[in-house]
Write a protein that holds these residues in place. Structure first.
Motif, short mmCIF file in Angstrom:
data_model
loop_
_atom_site.label_atom_id
_atom_site.label_comp_id
_atom_site.label_asym_id
_atom_site.label_seq_id
_atom_site.Cartn_x
_atom_site.Cartn_y
_atom_site.Cartn_z
N GLY A 1 9.12 3.07 -1.57
CA GLY A 1 8.38 2.30 -2.57
C GLY A 1 8.68 0.81 -2.48
N ASP A 2 9.96 0.49 -2.26
CA ASP A 2 10.38 -0.90 -2.08
C ASP A 2 9.71 -1.52 -0.85
OD1 ASP A 2 11.89 -3.23 -1.33
OD2 ASP A 2 13.49 -2.55 -2.65
N LEU A 3 9.68 -0.76 0.24
CA LEU A 3 9.08 -1.26 1.48
C LEU A 3 7.56 -1.43 1.34
CD1 LEU A 3 11.12 0.86 4.03
CD2 LEU A 3 11.23 -1.62 3.77
N ILE A 4 6.93 -0.54 0.61
CA ILE A 4 5.48 -0.64 0.40
C ILE A 4 5.15 -1.91 -0.37
CG2 ILE A 4 3.55 0.38 -0.89
CD1 ILE A 4 4.70 3.13 -0.03
N GLU A 5 5.94 -2.22 -1.40
CA GLU A 5 5.68 -3.46 -2.14
C GLU A 5 5.95 -4.68 -1.28
OE1 GLU A 5 6.57 -6.56 -5.46
OE2 GLU A 5 8.07 -5.62 -4.18
N SER A 6 6.96 -4.60 -0.40
CA SER A 6 7.22 -5.71 0.54
C SER A 6 6.04 -5.90 1.48
CB SER A 6 8.50 -5.42 1.34
OG SER A 6 9.64 -5.40 0.52
N LEU A 7 5.46 -4.80 1.94
CA LEU A 7 4.28 -4.88 2.80
C LEU A 7 3.11 -5.51 2.05
CD1 LEU A 7 2.75 -4.21 5.42
CD2 LEU A 7 2.36 -1.91 4.49
N LEU A 8 2.95 -5.14 0.79
CA LEU A 8 1.91 -5.73 -0.04
C LEU A 8 2.08 -7.23 -0.15
CD1 LEU A 8 -0.43 -5.47 -2.16
CD2 LEU A 8 1.36 -5.11 -3.87
N LYS A 9 3.30 -7.68 -0.44
CA LYS A 9 3.55 -9.11 -0.60
C LYS A 9 3.36 -9.86 0.71
CE LYS A 9 7.61 -8.70 -2.57
NZ LYS A 9 8.89 -9.04 -3.25
N ARG A 10 3.80 -9.27 1.82
CA ARG A 10 3.61 -9.92 3.12
C ARG A 10 2.13 -10.06 3.45
NH1 ARG A 10 7.28 -10.85 7.03
NH2 ARG A 10 9.46 -10.46 6.49
N THR A 11 1.36 -9.03 3.13
CA THR A 11 -0.07 -9.07 3.39
C THR A 11 -0.74 -10.17 2.57
OG1 THR A 11 -0.05 -6.68 3.82
CG2 THR A 11 -2.19 -7.71 3.39
N LEU A 12 -0.29 -10.34 1.32
CA LEU A 12 -0.87 -11.33 0.43
C LEU A 12 -0.25 -12.72 0.61
CD1 LEU A 12 -1.08 -9.20 -2.84
CD2 LEU A 12 -2.95 -9.76 -1.28
N GLY A 13 0.85 -12.80 1.37
CA GLY A 13 1.50 -14.07 1.63
C GLY A 13 2.24 -14.65 0.46
N VAL A 14 2.90 -13.78 -0.35
CA VAL A 14 3.68 -14.26 -1.49
C VAL A 14 5.13 -13.78 -1.35
CG1 VAL A 14 1.70 -14.34 -3.04
CG2 VAL A 14 3.06 -12.24 -2.91
N LYS A 15 6.05 -14.55 -1.94
CA LYS A 15 7.48 -14.19 -1.89
C LYS A 15 7.84 -13.23 -3.01
CE LYS A 15 12.12 -16.27 -1.70
NZ LYS A 15 12.70 -15.51 -2.82
N ASP A 16 7.41 -13.55 -4.22
CA ASP A 16 7.64 -12.69 -5.38
C ASP A 16 6.29 -12.31 -5.97
OD1 ASP A 16 10.47 -12.82 -5.30
OD2 ASP A 16 10.40 -14.79 -6.27
N SER A 17 6.25 -11.14 -6.62
CA SER A 17 4.98 -10.71 -7.21
C SER A 17 4.64 -11.50 -8.46
CB SER A 17 5.04 -9.21 -7.55
OG SER A 17 6.02 -8.95 -8.55
N GLY A 18 5.63 -12.14 -9.07
CA GLY A 18 5.41 -12.94 -10.27
C GLY A 18 6.69 -13.61 -10.69
#
Length: 277
Positions: free
Chosen positions: A227-244
């Motif tokens: 789950g942690d890695l999936i969210e990291s993949l999401l952020k990398r795809t969107l080009g953000v460091k933190d989700s908020g």
């Protein structure tokens, strides 16, 4: 030092609010996690709002997910029947039909992001209701915080153990393409801490066998890591460091609940198959 203090204070308040909501009363659980569900969706939709020409209706979509959590709470406690989900089904129909009239440049992305977040965020938090509710008690709220607290304890201790062991002896990268700082040493360090904690819970709650506590902790660690890695993949795809930045020093809601997104469904399956059966 100032950032460390801010991070520590935020972490203490965050844990206190969650533990209080889970353990105090089922209604506090409903209110706090209903709000968390809505905020997590709001954050997700904000991240993808303009990605690949997506145009997301943040307010109604976030409220729709929060409603799903509340409806699932009522349904799992057998306070109502399946009719409680009719407004949510209407919401899903609205999401599809509305694109006929919005004339968005890429309606498929709007559908994909909106419905994915309903599964990824609202679906996950709603699953907690199935874990917390004692089945076969129609018309009354019979709620047990035991497994919910156990899941969070395993996640938190795994994160702590993985960080400490990984920062000291971590050399072999766990998933370098997605998260360069995670190591296999850290993964096994976090797993060892969570497995140890499971035996403390086995002493505290002997109605569940020690080996089932062991299996549940291993399930939470494995799927929580994914789950942690999936969210990291999401952020990398969107080009953000933190989700908020809703949690000072800790990032956003997705950053704090990323492990739960996969750990909760997997834990529910484990509990139903091996513990409640």
């Amino acid at each position: 030092m100032k950032n460390l203090i801010k991070r520590a204070l935020t972490g203490i308040i965050f844990v206190a609010v969650l533990v209080g909501a889970i353990c105090y009363h089922p209604i506090s659980f409903l209110i706090v996690f209903g709000i968390i569900t809505g905020l997590t969706l709001w954050e997700f939709y904000g991240l993808v709002k303009h990605y690949e020409e997506a145009s997301i209706k943040r307010t109604i979509s976030s409220l729709g997910g929060a409603y799903l959590f509340a409806a699932t709470f009522a349904y799992t406690n057998q306070l109502t029947d399946g009719i409680i989900f009719l407004p949510y089904i209407l919401f899903l129909i609205y999401i599809l039909v509305a694109e006929l009239y919005y004339k968005a440049p890429n309606p498929i992305n709007n559908w994909a992001f909106t419905i994915f977040a309903q599964v990824y965020c609202a679906g996950t938090f709603s699953m907690l209701n199935f874990i917390a509710t004692i089945p076969d008690t129609p018309g009354q709220i019979v709620y047990s915080p035991l497994f919910i607290m156990a899941i969070f304890i395993f996640i938190w201790l795994n994160d702590t153990g993985a960080y400490l062991v990984g920062s000291m002896i971590g050399k072999r990268r766990l998933f370098e393409r997605i998260s360069p700082k995670k190591s296999w040493e850290g993964f096994f360090g976090g797993l060892a801490v969570a497995l140890g904690a499971s035996q403390v819970l086995a002493w505290y709650a002997p109605e569940v066998s020690w080996y089932n506590w062991l299996g549940l902790s291993a399930t939470v660690v494995l799927f929580g890591t994914w789950g942690d890695l999936i969210e990291s993949l999401l952020k990398r795809t969107l080009g953000v460091k933190d989700s908020g930045n809703v949690l000072p020093g800790h990032g956003g809601m997705l950053d704090r609940f990323d492990s739960l997104m996969l750990a909760a469904p997997a834990a529910y399956i484990y509990i139903e198959v091996f513990i409640r059966n």
